[in-house]
Design a protein around this motif. Structure first.
Motif, PDB file in Angstrom:
ATOM      1  N   ARG A   1       0.837  -1.207   0.000  1.00  0.00           N
ATOM      2  CA  ARG A   1       0.000   0.000   0.000  1.00  0.00           C
ATOM      3  C   ARG A   1       0.869   1.254   0.000  1.00  0.00           C
ATOM      4  NH1 ARG A   1      -4.898   2.033   0.565  1.00  0.00           N
ATOM      5  NH2 ARG A   1      -5.283   3.768   1.977  1.00  0.00           N
ATOM      6  N   ASN A   2       1.907   1.283   0.849  1.00  0.00           N
ATOM      7  CA  ASN A   2       2.799   2.438   0.880  1.00  0.00           C
ATOM      8  C   ASN A   2       3.556   2.603  -0.426  1.00  0.00           C
ATOM      9  OD1 ASN A   2       2.081   3.168   3.481  1.00  0.00           O
ATOM     10  ND2 ASN A   2       3.795   2.096   4.428  1.00  0.00           N
ATOM     11  N   GLU A   3       3.974   1.501  -1.001  1.00  0.00           N
ATOM     12  CA  GLU A   3       4.691   1.545  -2.273  1.00  0.00           C
ATOM     13  C   GLU A   3       3.790   2.105  -3.376  1.00  0.00           C
ATOM     14  OE1 GLU A   3       6.959  -1.507  -5.291  1.00  0.00           O
ATOM     15  OE2 GLU A   3       6.907  -1.975  -3.150  1.00  0.00           O
ATOM     16  N   ALA A   4       2.538   1.668  -3.415  1.00  0.00           N
ATOM     17  CA  ALA A   4       1.588   2.170  -4.408  1.00  0.00           C
ATOM     18  C   ALA A   4       1.331   3.659  -4.210  1.00  0.00           C
ATOM     19  CB  ALA A   4       0.277   1.389  -4.332  1.00  0.00           C
ATOM     20  N   LEU A   5       1.213   4.098  -2.955  1.00  0.00           N
ATOM     21  CA  LEU A   5       0.995   5.512  -2.666  1.00  0.00           C
ATOM     22  C   LEU A   5       2.208   6.332  -3.095  1.00  0.00           C
ATOM     23  CD1 LEU A   5      -0.720   7.780  -1.517  1.00  0.00           C
ATOM     24  CD2 LEU A   5       0.167   7.208   0.749  1.00  0.00           C
ATOM     25  N   ASN A   6       3.403   5.852  -2.807  1.00  0.00           N
ATOM     26  CA  ASN A   6       4.617   6.562  -3.232  1.00  0.00           C
ATOM     27  C   ASN A   6       4.701   6.678  -4.748  1.00  0.00           C
ATOM     28  OD1 ASN A   6       5.652   7.215  -0.715  1.00  0.00           O
ATOM     29  ND2 ASN A   6       6.753   5.282  -0.515  1.00  0.00           N
ATOM     30  N   GLU A   7       4.316   5.627  -5.456  1.00  0.00           N
ATOM     31  CA  GLU A   7       4.309   5.680  -6.927  1.00  0.00           C
ATOM     32  C   GLU A   7       3.306   6.722  -7.422  1.00  0.00           C
ATOM     33  OE1 GLU A   7       3.821   1.817  -8.691  1.00  0.00           O
ATOM     34  OE2 GLU A   7       5.490   0.994  -7.523  1.00  0.00           O
ATOM     35  N   LYS A   8       2.137   6.767  -6.810  1.00  0.00           N
ATOM     36  CA  LYS A   8       1.130   7.751  -7.210  1.00  0.00           C
ATOM     37  C   LYS A   8       1.622   9.170  -6.943  1.00  0.00           C
ATOM     38  CE  LYS A   8      -3.173   5.155  -6.873  1.00  0.00           C
ATOM     39  NZ  LYS A   8      -4.529   5.189  -6.350  1.00  0.00           N
TER      40      LYS A   8
ATOM     41  N   THR B   1       4.706  10.183  -6.870  1.00  0.00           N
ATOM     42  CA  THR B   1       5.735  10.462  -7.873  1.00  0.00           C
ATOM     43  C   THR B   1       5.076  10.802  -9.203  1.00  0.00           C
ATOM     44  OG1 THR B   1       7.332   9.013  -6.778  1.00  0.00           O
ATOM     45  CG2 THR B   1       7.732   9.510  -9.098  1.00  0.00           C
ATOM     46  N   ASP B   2       4.074  10.025  -9.598  1.00  0.00           N
ATOM     47  CA  ASP B   2       3.351  10.289 -10.851  1.00  0.00           C
ATOM     48  C   ASP B   2       2.663  11.648 -10.821  1.00  0.00           C
ATOM     49  OD1 ASP B   2       4.116   7.824 -11.852  1.00  0.00           O
ATOM     50  OD2 ASP B   2       2.202   6.839 -11.416  1.00  0.00           O
ATOM     51  N   ALA B   3       2.175  12.050  -9.657  1.00  0.00           N
ATOM     52  CA  ALA B   3       1.457  13.323  -9.526  1.00  0.00           C
ATOM     53  C   ALA B   3       2.374  14.521  -9.788  1.00  0.00           C
ATOM     54  CB  ALA B   3       0.830  13.436  -8.145  1.00  0.00           C
ATOM     55  N   MET B   4       3.674  14.320  -9.730  1.00  0.00           N
ATOM     56  CA  MET B   4       4.627  15.401  -9.977  1.00  0.00           C
ATOM     57  C   MET B   4       4.848  15.659 -11.468  1.00  0.00           C
ATOM     58  SD  MET B   4       5.284  16.407  -6.968  1.00  0.00           S
ATOM     59  CE  MET B   4       6.639  17.512  -7.244  1.00  0.00           C
ATOM     60  N   VAL B   5       4.328  14.789 -12.321  1.00  0.00           N
ATOM     61  CA  VAL B   5       4.471  14.945 -13.772  1.00  0.00           C
ATOM     62  C   VAL B   5       3.405  15.911 -14.268  1.00  0.00           C
ATOM     63  CG1 VAL B   5       4.389  13.753 -15.992  1.00  0.00           C
ATOM     64  CG2 VAL B   5       5.391  12.608 -13.999  1.00  0.00           C
TER      65      VAL B   5
END
Length: 52
Positions: free
Chosen positions: A4-11, A13-17
């Motif tokens: 869950r934390n890994e998925a949130l971190n990926e999201k 990171t993606d939100a910074m694009v």
């Protein structure tokens, strides 16, 4: 790190694009701090106005 934390971190990171839209469920948004209340209280706002 949990899945869950890994998925949130990926999201996050993606939100910074620029232009990339990422969807967060309510729990993810809360965990990411999206709804952190840090506004002044009414009393703090009144105290800071200097119009006493």
């Amino acid at each position: 790190m949990s899945d869950r934390n890994e998925a949130l971190n990926e999201k996050l990171t993606d939100a910074m694009v620029p232009g990339f839209e990422v969807e967060f469920d309510p729990d993810e948004a809360d965990e990411a701090g999206s709804f952190r209340e840090d506004a002044l209280s009414d009393q703090d706002a009144t105290d800071s106005s200097g119009d006493e």
